[in-house]
Design a protein around this motif. Structure first.
Motif, short mmCIF file in Angstrom:
data_model
loop_
_atom_site.label_atom_id
_atom_site.label_comp_id
_atom_site.label_asym_id
_atom_site.label_seq_id
_atom_site.Cartn_x
_atom_site.Cartn_y
_atom_site.Cartn_z
N SER A 95 9.18 81.07 1.39
CA SER A 95 9.44 80.87 2.83
C SER A 95 10.94 80.95 3.10
O SER A 95 11.36 81.55 4.09
CB SER A 95 8.87 79.51 3.27
OG SER A 95 7.47 79.50 3.15
N CYS A 110 12.00 84.51 3.02
CA CYS A 110 11.63 85.18 4.26
C CYS A 110 12.68 84.94 5.34
O CYS A 110 12.98 85.83 6.13
CB CYS A 110 10.25 84.69 4.73
SG CYS A 110 9.65 85.57 6.17
N CYS A 120 6.27 86.01 3.16
CA CYS A 120 5.23 85.13 3.74
C CYS A 120 3.89 85.39 3.08
O CYS A 120 3.13 84.46 2.80
CB CYS A 120 5.11 85.38 5.24
SG CYS A 120 6.43 84.70 6.23
N ILE A 141 5.14 78.16 5.88
CA ILE A 141 4.81 79.58 6.01
C ILE A 141 4.80 79.98 7.48
O ILE A 141 5.33 81.02 7.86
CB ILE A 141 3.45 79.88 5.33
CG1 ILE A 141 3.53 79.62 3.83
CG2 ILE A 141 3.02 81.34 5.60
CD1 ILE A 141 2.19 79.59 3.12
N SER A 181 8.46 80.25 8.88
CA SER A 181 9.15 81.47 8.47
C SER A 181 8.50 82.71 9.09
O SER A 181 9.18 83.65 9.48
CB SER A 181 9.22 81.59 6.94
OG SER A 181 7.95 81.63 6.37
N TYR A 182 7.18 82.69 9.22
CA TYR A 182 6.45 83.81 9.83
C TYR A 182 6.86 83.98 11.31
O TYR A 182 7.09 85.09 11.77
CB TYR A 182 4.95 83.56 9.71
CG TYR A 182 4.07 84.61 10.36
CD1 TYR A 182 3.82 85.81 9.72
CD2 TYR A 182 3.49 84.38 11.61
CE1 TYR A 182 3.00 86.77 10.30
CE2 TYR A 182 2.68 85.34 12.19
CZ TYR A 182 2.44 86.53 11.54
OH TYR A 182 1.64 87.47 12.13
#
Length: 169
Positions: free
Chosen positions: A70, A73, A82, A110, A113-114
Motif C-alpha cells: 500500500s 502504491c 494494490c 488498500i 492507497s487505491y
C-alpha cells in the motif's frame, strides 16, 4: 500447519519463515517483497485452500506485506501494488478465525492507497480473489465519511524514501 498436501506445506513454510522480524521497517521496495509475493501467488493456486494454515508469524508477515505494498502504491501510483496487497489479503481471508479488526485495517489501507490512484481506476478480479472482492464490496457498501484512517488505526507518514503507511494492528 497442515502437511497433507506437500505443495501447500511448502508454501506455508516459506510464508512463515521468509521474512525477518524487521521486515516491516526495511526500505520499500526490497528483495523480500518479491520473494514473499511469489509465495502469495503460489498460495492462491493451492487446493484445497483449507490446508494453507499459517501461524501468527506468517499471518503477521502478510499484514506487513499489505502495509508495504500500500505504501509502494502511494509512491508509484500503480494499481499493481494494490492488486498485490489484495492478493495477500485473499490468503489471510481463507485463514480460519481471523481477527475482523485486523482485516478491516488491511482493507482500509488498500482502499486508501487505491483511492489515491488517478481515475479511471482498474477493478479487482473477483474470479481470482473472490474473498477479497466480497469483503471489499461489503466495506464499500458500509462506508461512511467518518470511517477513515483514524478509525482503522493507521496513519500516513514519511520516511527517507517517500510516503509510508504506519499501522497499529
Amino acid at each position: 500447519m497442515n502437511t497433507e498436501n506437500p505443495q501447500s506445506a511448502e508454501v506455508v513454510r516459506a510464508i512463515e519463515s521468509l521474512v525477518p522480524d524487521d521486515y516491516g521497517r526495511m526500505p520499500i521496495p526490497c528483495e523480500l517483497d518479491e520473494e514473499l509475493y511469489e509465495q502469495i501467488k503460489l498460495a492462491l493456486i493451492c487446493e484445497p485452500r483449507s490446508e494453507l494454515l499459517l501461524n501468527q508469524f506468517g499471518f503477521d508477515s502478510l499484514l506487513q506485506f499489505i502495509e508495504r505494498k500500500s505504501s509502494e502504491c502511494l509512491r508509484e501510483a500503480e494499481f499493481e501494488h494494490c492488486q498485490q496487497a489484495a492478493q495477500a489479503l485473499e490468503v489471510l481471508l481463507f485463514q480460519p478465525d481471523y481477527d475482523e479488526h485486523v482485516i478491516e485495517v488491511a482493507l482500509a489501507l488498500i482502499q486508501d492507497s487505491y483511492q489515491r490512484l488517478k481515475p479511471p481506476r482498474p477493478g479487482f478480479n473477483a474470479g481470482a480473489i473472490p474473498l477479497f472482492c466480497a469483503t471489499w464490496d461489503r466495506l464499500n457498501s458500509q462506508q461512511t465519511s467518518e470511517k477513515q484512517s483514524g478509525v482503522h488505526h493507521f496513519r500516513l507518514g514519511e520516511d527517507q524514501d517517500g510516503p509510508r503507511y504506519t499501522c497499529y494492528w
